[in-house]
Design an enzyme around this catalytic site. Structure first.
Site, PDB file in Angstrom:
ATOM      1  N   ARG A  71       0.815  -1.219   0.000  1.00 47.26           N
ATOM      2  CA  ARG A  71       0.000   0.000   0.000  1.00 47.26           C
ATOM      3  C   ARG A  71       0.847   1.268   0.000  1.00 47.26           C
ATOM      4  NH1 ARG A  71      -3.215  -1.497   5.289  1.00 47.26           N
ATOM      5  NH2 ARG A  71      -1.026  -1.785   5.797  1.00 47.26           N
ATOM      6  N   LYS A  88       4.686 -19.666   6.387  1.00 46.08           N
ATOM      7  CA  LYS A  88       4.256 -20.070   7.712  1.00 46.08           C
ATOM      8  C   LYS A  88       4.120 -18.808   8.564  1.00 46.08           C
ATOM      9  CE  LYS A  88       6.689 -20.721  11.204  1.00 46.08           C
ATOM     10  NZ  LYS A  88       7.610 -19.945  12.040  1.00 46.08           N
ATOM     11  N   HIS A  98      10.763 -22.870   5.780  1.00 48.78           N
ATOM     12  CA  HIS A  98      12.103 -22.605   5.253  1.00 48.78           C
ATOM     13  C   HIS A  98      13.144 -23.623   5.723  1.00 48.78           C
ATOM     14  CE1 HIS A  98      12.927 -20.485   9.075  1.00 48.78           C
ATOM     15  NE2 HIS A  98      14.208 -20.553   8.766  1.00 48.78           N
ATOM     16  N   LYS A 100      16.818 -25.622   3.759  1.00 47.19           N
ATOM     17  CA  LYS A 100      18.199 -25.603   4.253  1.00 47.19           C
ATOM     18  C   LYS A 100      18.948 -26.801   3.673  1.00 47.19           C
ATOM     19  CE  LYS A 100      17.163 -23.352   8.683  1.00 47.19           C
ATOM     20  NZ  LYS A 100      18.068 -22.262   8.991  1.00 47.19           N
ATOM     21  N   GLU A 113      18.117 -21.556  20.017  1.00 44.44           N
ATOM     22  CA  GLU A 113      18.425 -20.233  19.474  1.00 44.44           C
ATOM     23  C   GLU A 113      18.967 -19.341  20.588  1.00 44.44           C
ATOM     24  OE1 GLU A 113      15.612 -18.851  16.175  1.00 44.44           O
ATOM     25  OE2 GLU A 113      14.260 -19.612  17.714  1.00 44.44           O
ATOM     26  N   ASP A 146       5.128 -21.707  16.737  1.00 41.61           N
ATOM     27  CA  ASP A 146       6.143 -21.039  15.928  1.00 41.61           C
ATOM     28  C   ASP A 146       7.205 -22.010  15.390  1.00 41.61           C
ATOM     29  OD1 ASP A 146       7.409 -18.590  14.923  1.00 41.61           O
ATOM     30  OD2 ASP A 146       8.989 -19.012  16.395  1.00 41.61           O
ATOM     31  N   HIS A 158       8.769 -26.472  11.909  1.00 45.53           N
ATOM     32  CA  HIS A 158      10.171 -26.818  11.658  1.00 45.53           C
ATOM     33  C   HIS A 158      10.579 -28.141  12.327  1.00 45.53           C
ATOM     34  CE1 HIS A 158      10.219 -22.899  10.015  1.00 45.53           C
ATOM     35  NE2 HIS A 158      10.549 -22.210  11.089  1.00 45.53           N
ATOM     36  N   LYS A 196      14.195 -20.048  22.803  1.00 45.52           N
ATOM     37  CA  LYS A 196      14.882 -18.795  22.497  1.00 45.52           C
ATOM     38  C   LYS A 196      15.733 -18.386  23.690  1.00 45.52           C
ATOM     39  CE  LYS A 196      11.795 -17.078  18.980  1.00 45.52           C
ATOM     40  NZ  LYS A 196      12.680 -17.372  17.857  1.00 45.52           N
TER      41      LYS A 196
HETATM   42  P1  NDP Z   1       5.383  -6.997   7.704  1.00 44.81           P
HETATM   43  O1  NDP Z   1       4.322  -6.485   8.592  1.00 44.81           O
HETATM   44  O2  NDP Z   1       6.779  -6.551   7.892  1.00 44.81           O
HETATM   45  O3  NDP Z   1       5.006  -6.654   6.193  1.00 44.81           O
HETATM   46  C1  NDP Z   1       3.711  -6.775   5.705  1.00 44.81           C
HETATM   47  C2  NDP Z   1       3.695  -6.323   4.266  1.00 44.81           C
HETATM   48  O4  NDP Z   1       2.370  -6.425   3.773  1.00 44.81           O
HETATM   49  C3  NDP Z   1       4.145  -4.897   4.054  1.00 44.81           C
HETATM   50  O5  NDP Z   1       4.802  -4.812   2.821  1.00 44.81           O
HETATM   51  C4  NDP Z   1       2.829  -4.140   4.015  1.00 44.81           C
HETATM   52  O6  NDP Z   1       3.038  -2.943   3.342  1.00 44.81           O
HETATM   53  C5  NDP Z   1       1.984  -5.152   3.250  1.00 44.81           C
HETATM   54  N1  NDP Z   1       0.546  -5.022   3.453  1.00 44.81           N
HETATM   55  C6  NDP Z   1      -0.110  -4.968   4.626  1.00 44.81           C
HETATM   56  N2  NDP Z   1      -1.422  -4.859   4.421  1.00 44.81           N
HETATM   57  C7  NDP Z   1      -1.598  -4.838   3.086  1.00 44.81           C
HETATM   58  C8  NDP Z   1      -2.734  -4.734   2.253  1.00 44.81           C
HETATM   59  N3  NDP Z   1      -3.978  -4.609   2.742  1.00 44.81           N
HETATM   60  N4  NDP Z   1      -2.552  -4.761   0.924  1.00 44.81           N
HETATM   61  C9  NDP Z   1      -1.311  -4.871   0.405  1.00 44.81           C
HETATM   62  N5  NDP Z   1      -0.208  -4.964   1.128  1.00 44.81           N
HETATM   63  C10 NDP Z   1      -0.345  -4.952   2.465  1.00 44.81           C
HETATM   64  O7  NDP Z   1       5.262  -8.578   7.763  1.00 44.81           O
HETATM   65  P2  NDP Z   1       6.394  -9.664   7.422  1.00 44.81           P
HETATM   66  O8  NDP Z   1       7.067  -9.264   6.165  1.00 44.81           O
HETATM   67  O9  NDP Z   1       7.206  -9.877   8.638  1.00 44.81           O
HETATM   68  O10 NDP Z   1       5.535 -10.984   7.226  1.00 44.81           O
HETATM   69  C11 NDP Z   1       4.828 -11.270   6.037  1.00 44.81           C
HETATM   70  C12 NDP Z   1       4.314 -12.709   6.121  1.00 44.81           C
HETATM   71  O11 NDP Z   1       5.413 -13.596   6.220  1.00 44.81           O
HETATM   72  C13 NDP Z   1       3.455 -12.972   7.357  1.00 44.81           C
HETATM   73  O12 NDP Z   1       2.505 -13.938   7.024  1.00 44.81           O
HETATM   74  C14 NDP Z   1       4.461 -13.545   8.357  1.00 44.81           C
HETATM   75  O13 NDP Z   1       3.848 -14.345   9.317  1.00 44.81           O
HETATM   76  C15 NDP Z   1       5.339 -14.361   7.421  1.00 44.81           C
HETATM   77  N6  NDP Z   1       6.693 -14.623   7.908  1.00 44.81           N
HETATM   78  C16 NDP Z   1       7.556 -13.589   8.180  1.00 44.81           C
HETATM   79  C17 NDP Z   1       8.851 -13.863   8.583  1.00 44.81           C
HETATM   80  C18 NDP Z   1       9.830 -12.764   8.811  1.00 44.81           C
HETATM   81  O14 NDP Z   1      11.031 -13.075   8.958  1.00 44.81           O
HETATM   82  N7  NDP Z   1       9.417 -11.514   8.840  1.00 44.81           N
HETATM   83  C19 NDP Z   1       9.351 -15.258   8.753  1.00 44.81           C
HETATM   84  C20 NDP Z   1       8.377 -16.239   8.399  1.00 44.81           C
HETATM   85  C21 NDP Z   1       7.112 -15.931   7.995  1.00 44.81           C
HETATM   86  P3  NDP Z   1       2.026  -1.697   3.461  1.00 44.81           P
HETATM   87  O15 NDP Z   1       1.735  -1.526   4.920  1.00 44.81           O
HETATM   88  O16 NDP Z   1       2.737  -0.573   2.824  1.00 44.81           O
HETATM   89  O17 NDP Z   1       0.823  -2.111   2.692  1.00 44.81           O
HETATM   90  C1  BG6 Z   2      11.058 -18.808  12.110  1.00 36.45           C
HETATM   91  C2  BG6 Z   2      10.488 -18.532  13.462  1.00 36.45           C
HETATM   92  O1  BG6 Z   2      10.170 -19.571  11.342  1.00 36.45           O
HETATM   93  O2  BG6 Z   2      12.268 -19.549  12.266  1.00 36.45           O
HETATM   94  C3  BG6 Z   2      11.468 -17.747  14.305  1.00 36.45           C
HETATM   95  O3  BG6 Z   2       9.294 -17.775  13.297  1.00 36.45           O
HETATM   96  C4  BG6 Z   2      12.785 -18.490  14.387  1.00 36.45           C
HETATM   97  O4  BG6 Z   2      10.957 -17.530  15.610  1.00 36.45           O
HETATM   98  C5  BG6 Z   2      13.274 -18.851  12.996  1.00 36.45           C
HETATM   99  O5  BG6 Z   2      13.737 -17.638  15.028  1.00 36.45           O
HETATM  100  C6  BG6 Z   2      14.498 -19.751  13.058  1.00 36.45           C
HETATM  101  O6  BG6 Z   2      15.015 -19.905  11.760  1.00 36.45           O
HETATM  102  P1  BG6 Z   2      16.579 -20.163  11.519  1.00 36.45           P
HETATM  103  O7  BG6 Z   2      16.678 -20.319  10.043  1.00 36.45           O
HETATM  104  O8  BG6 Z   2      17.286 -18.968  12.057  1.00 36.45           O
HETATM  105  O9  BG6 Z   2      16.906 -21.402  12.282  1.00 36.45           O
END
Ligand code: NDP
Ligand code: BG6
Length: 480
Positions: free
Chosen positions: A51, A146, A176, A180, A214, A233, A238, A327
């Site tokens: 957005r 996930k 993920h 690995k 971790e 989680d 995993h 953790k």
């Molecule tokens: P964030 O909150 O950092 O990012 C969310 C993204 O979605 C942003 O780009 C946001 O941008 C966009 N977004 C939110 N609402 C809308 C909408 N209505 N329309 C379009 N775009 C939207 O989340 P993460 O990147 O951390 O996580 C994303 C997914 O991946 C989740 O399901 C999370 O559980 C999963 N995940 C994340 C991990 C991580 O390391 N972060 C690891 C494993 C899984 P904007 O607000 O500008 O729209």
């Molecule tokens: C993510 C979990 O899926 O895996 C985190 O949401 C966790 O909590 C991570 O830290 C661990 O991944 P890795 O690759 O660092 O072992």
């Protein structure tokens, strides 16, 4: 080692949530590394969508900033930025979709993949929008992250929402850990060697320990984590995948359904976990404990879990599997220890000592394999036995180039483009994992279970040691 990078076919990859933590921290760096390795063709297109009010240039600048640490290692950053575009789209609104559809139209038989890097609550709406704008054709692939649901009911809803628009063969559910290299190596070790498989059963294996320790805490994800805990989680996904790969029967072929059928059988054969076979923990430290990190002074969410389970099938009946993850533990260490039984009889007498073999498969860091074998202690003084490690480090043994060892996201994203689902979870597999997990969590909730405190930087709560001691066993140490 000779490079084996085979370029993939031209593709369009749209990353919904293209500005988010996952996209910026994992997906785009992975794509950049594959670009640098020469695997991504110059006419590929990667379109970030969110957005935020950005255009192509400001999005490229955002990504360039995030890739700065990678670029230190060299590589054509400008070339990579050239395949990036941005579209401003709110999943809940109609604007932006016709433009995206027009951009992707007329791509012929190019692979088109849509990465749902947004909250799972948006998956259903996203799938509907793709369908409504003619972007859900038979060749389309969707990638979801996930956590896939938070219990069986929500996972079923997500599966149903996706199945309304896509076949199972189009849905790539990421865990993920499966991407690995060392996790894939579990299968190579088991099924590429004659040595281990004949011993891989309850006749020879006393028990198996799976540890994913971790040192990090919950980072900036406190709100999510406090609603999830270590069980949802880490264990449901995993650790469950590691358990499946260690315990499953050999699939006939290394192919998506053959592998996933075998994993599913393991999950379905898991016994329910008894309440006294689980230890939940929560790390504490003055001013920097778990509760402070998540901003919830009364949180009962576990940041640590240890449990014992059994697999009721012919191969494993009688061999317990002990799983633990947490953790803020003493070291980062993911390792699987296959603890063999003692030799049935010692010809050297009781004074020589009895030693059991241990096969340790280190997943991270310091990836490798150690087999503890028993030999004679050198020197005079009779036949005394000692354990020595046969130790192999993958890094030393293989001395591979970096691009030959892609990280999990590199491998998985390229598999999406190649159309290979082997390392992705199937819908029934995820549901079966929740079906096993749900009663465990429901039991805690019904009993008002409070996690045991453990010190930041320790090996976890003392009760986890007791879980083993009650069975006359002990955990292997958590070493980096
Ligand atoms: P964030 O909150 O950092 O990012 C969310 C993204 O979605 C942003 O780009 C946001 O941008 C966009 N977004 C939110 N609402 C809308 C909408 N209505 N329309 C379009 N775009 C939207 O989340 P993460 O990147 O951390 O996580 C994303 C997914 O991946 C989740 O399901 C999370 O559980 C999963 N995940 C994340 C991990 C991580 O390391 N972060 C690891 C494993 C899984 P904007 O607000 O500008 O729209
Ligand atoms: C993510 C979990 O899926 O895996 C985190 O949401 C966790 O909590 C991570 O830290 C661990 O991944 P890795 O690759 O660092 O072992």
């Amino acid at each position: 080692m000779v490079s084996r990078v085979i370029p993939v076919d031209p593709f369009d990859l749209v990353i919904f949530g293209g500005t988010g933590d996952l996209a910026i921290g994992k997906i785009l760096p992975a794509l950049f590394r594959r670009w640098r390795a020469g695997q991504i063709p110059e006419d590929a297109r990667v379109i970030g969508a969110a957005r935020a009010d950005l255009d192509d240039d400001s999005y490229r600048a955002l990504v360039a900033g995030a890739l700065a640490p990678e670029v230190g290692a060299g590589g054509d950053l400008d070339g990579f930025l050239g395949i990036l575009e941005y579209r401003r789209i709110d999943v809940g609104e109609a604007a932006g979709w016709p433009d995206l559809a027009a951009r992707l139209a007329g791509s012929g038989d190019r692979v088109q993949a849509f990465y749902f890097s947004v909250a799972p609550g948006l998956y259903g709406a996203l799938a509907e929008r793709l369908q409504a704008h003619g972007l859900a054709g038979a060749g389309t692939r969707v990638v979801v992250e996930k956590p896939f649901g938070s219990d069986l009911a929500s996972a079923r809803t997500l599966n149903r929402d996706l199945a309304a628009h896509f076949d199972e063969g189009q849905i790539y559910r990421i865990d993920h850990y499966l991407g690995k290299e060392t996790v894939q190596n579990l299968m190579a070790v088991r099924f590429g060697n004659m040595l281990f498989e004949p011993l891989w059963n309850s006749q020879y294996v006393d028990h198996i320990q799976i540890t994913v320790a971790e040192t990090v805490g919950v980072g900036g994800r406190g709100a999510y984590y406090d609603g999830a805990g270590a069980m949802r989680d880490m264990v449901q996904n995993h650790l469950m995948q590691l358990l499946c790969l260690i315990a499953m029967e050999p699939p006939a072929r290394f192919a998506p359904d053959e592998l996933r059928d075998e994993k599913l059988k393991v999950i379905r054969a898991l016994d329910p976990v008894l309440p006294h076979h689980i230890v939940r923990g929560q790390y504490e430290q003055e001013g920097d404990g778990y509760r402070a990190a998540v901003g919830n002074p009364r949180s009962r969410t576990e940041s640590y879990i240890a449990l014992k389970t059994h697999i009721s099938n012919w191969r494993w009946a009688g061999t317990p599997f002990y799983l633990r993850t947490g953790k803020r533990l003493v070291a980062r260490s993911s390792v699987i220890n296959v603890m063999f039984k003692d030799a049935p009889h010692s010809i050297f007498g009781a004074e020589a000592g009895r030693h059991a073999n241990v096969l340790s498969i280190r997943l991270q860091p310091n990836e490798g394999i150690t087999l503890k074998v028993t030999i004679k202690e050198p020197g005079p003084g009779g036949m005394r036995l000692v354990d020595v490690p046969l130790d192999m480090s993958f890094a030393e043994a293989l001395a591979a180039e970096d691009h030959d060892r892609p990280d999990a996201y590199e491998r998985l994203i390229m598999d999406v483009i190649r159309g290979n689902q082997t390392l992705f979870m199937r819908g029934d597999e995820v549901e079966a994992a929740w079906a096993w997990t749900d009663p465990i969590i429901a039991g805690w909730e019904a009993r008002g279970d409070v996690p045991k405190p453990y010190d930041n930087g320790s090996t976890g709560p003392g009760d986890a040691e007791l879980l083993m001691q009650r069975d006359g066993r002990r955990w292997q140490g958590i070493k980096p």
